[in-house]
Scaffold this motif. Sequence first.
Motif, PDB file in Angstrom:
ATOM      1  N   GLU A  40       0.852  -1.182   0.000  1.00  0.00           N
ATOM      2  CA  GLU A  40       0.000   0.000   0.000  1.00  0.00           C
ATOM      3  C   GLU A  40       0.892   1.238   0.000  1.00  0.00           C
ATOM      4  OE1 GLU A  40      -2.918   0.076   3.088  1.00  0.00           O
ATOM      5  OE2 GLU A  40      -3.487  -2.027   2.819  1.00  0.00           O
ATOM      6  N   ALA A  41       0.357   2.347  -0.500  1.00  0.00           N
ATOM      7  CA  ALA A  41       1.109   3.601  -0.536  1.00  0.00           C
ATOM      8  C   ALA A  41       0.161   4.757  -0.276  1.00  0.00           C
ATOM      9  CB  ALA A  41       1.792   3.771  -1.897  1.00  0.00           C
ATOM     10  N   ASN A  42       0.671   5.813   0.395  1.00  0.00           N
ATOM     11  CA  ASN A  42      -0.205   6.951   0.691  1.00  0.00           C
ATOM     12  C   ASN A  42       0.110   8.191  -0.127  1.00  0.00           C
ATOM     13  OD1 ASN A  42       2.037   8.081   1.917  1.00  0.00           O
ATOM     14  ND2 ASN A  42       1.370   7.595   3.993  1.00  0.00           N
ATOM     15  N   ASP A  43       1.020   8.078  -1.102  1.00  0.00           N
ATOM     16  CA  ASP A  43       1.224   9.170  -2.054  1.00  0.00           C
ATOM     17  C   ASP A  43       1.893   8.607  -3.303  1.00  0.00           C
ATOM     18  OD1 ASP A  43       4.121   9.161  -1.769  1.00  0.00           O
ATOM     19  OD2 ASP A  43       3.875  10.306   0.089  1.00  0.00           O
ATOM     20  N   GLY A  44       2.041   9.453  -4.311  1.00  0.00           N
ATOM     21  CA  GLY A  44       2.578   8.988  -5.582  1.00  0.00           C
ATOM     22  C   GLY A  44       3.997   8.486  -5.505  1.00  0.00           C
ATOM     23  N   ALA A  45       4.826   9.162  -4.713  1.00  0.00           N
ATOM     24  CA  ALA A  45       6.222   8.748  -4.583  1.00  0.00           C
ATOM     25  C   ALA A  45       6.320   7.345  -3.981  1.00  0.00           C
ATOM     26  CB  ALA A  45       6.989   9.752  -3.731  1.00  0.00           C
ATOM     27  N   GLU A  46       5.517   7.089  -2.953  1.00  0.00           N
ATOM     28  CA  GLU A  46       5.510   5.759  -2.344  1.00  0.00           C
ATOM     29  C   GLU A  46       4.979   4.721  -3.332  1.00  0.00           C
ATOM     30  OE1 GLU A  46       3.579   5.375   1.385  1.00  0.00           O
ATOM     31  OE2 GLU A  46       4.840   6.863   2.415  1.00  0.00           O
ATOM     32  N   ALA A  47       4.023   5.119  -4.141  1.00  0.00           N
ATOM     33  CA  ALA A  47       3.458   4.194  -5.135  1.00  0.00           C
ATOM     34  C   ALA A  47       4.515   3.772  -6.141  1.00  0.00           C
ATOM     35  CB  ALA A  47       2.279   4.841  -5.846  1.00  0.00           C
TER      36      ALA A  47
END
Length: 222
Positions: free
Chosen positions: A33-40
């Motif tokens: 899971e990711a909470n922003d685009g960079a983490e995605a």
Amino acid sequence: MTVHIVVADDQELVRAGFSMILDAQPDIDVVAEANDGAEAVAAVREHRPDVLLLDIRMPTMDGIEAARIVCAETDCRVLMLTTFDLDDYVYDALRAGASGFLLKDVRRDDLVHAVRVVAAGESLLAPSVTTKLIAQFTSRTADRPAPPPGSRLDILTTRERETLEMISRGLSNAEIAQAMVVSEHTVKTHVSNVLAKLGLRDRVQAVIAAYETGLVVPGALS
């Protein structure tokens, strides 16, 4: 075959809810899971999933930039999430390489179906989606004359150009086959050739190409 997916949304409850629904399916595995685009983007680079379920509007790096990076670097398919079906960013998201989009209030069964469809290499391009895409394209090009069909399409055969035009109208393979009086298998071959020759990921980008090259003029199919 198990579909591996990354879910990215800055709203924790939304992200957790989608992950729970998808992970409960026997053929879908939420790997991160990711909470922003960079983490995605980082999660896709690490886990190499089949599908990235990605919110359009997020902090740090928005979904459009994340989609652009993911589609350029990997074969991961991107399915965008948006709050409104007329979201100003829908066109940009599809242009970046996304294979379709879903509303955040999507029904459980439709969410699961969408992930499976996109993972299988298809795109979410129902006629209603096509209509919204064309409307956005029209609004962006209203003050400009339509360009003549470009040389980019010269590599297509007559049948392939006809197929591309019908794709841009939102017709399914079965409907194209009926219009051309050919088999659905033949249509699938035409579609594959169009995508390969023009370097397109899917039918969504084929629609965009049809309008940007002037093969189809905004308003002509309304």
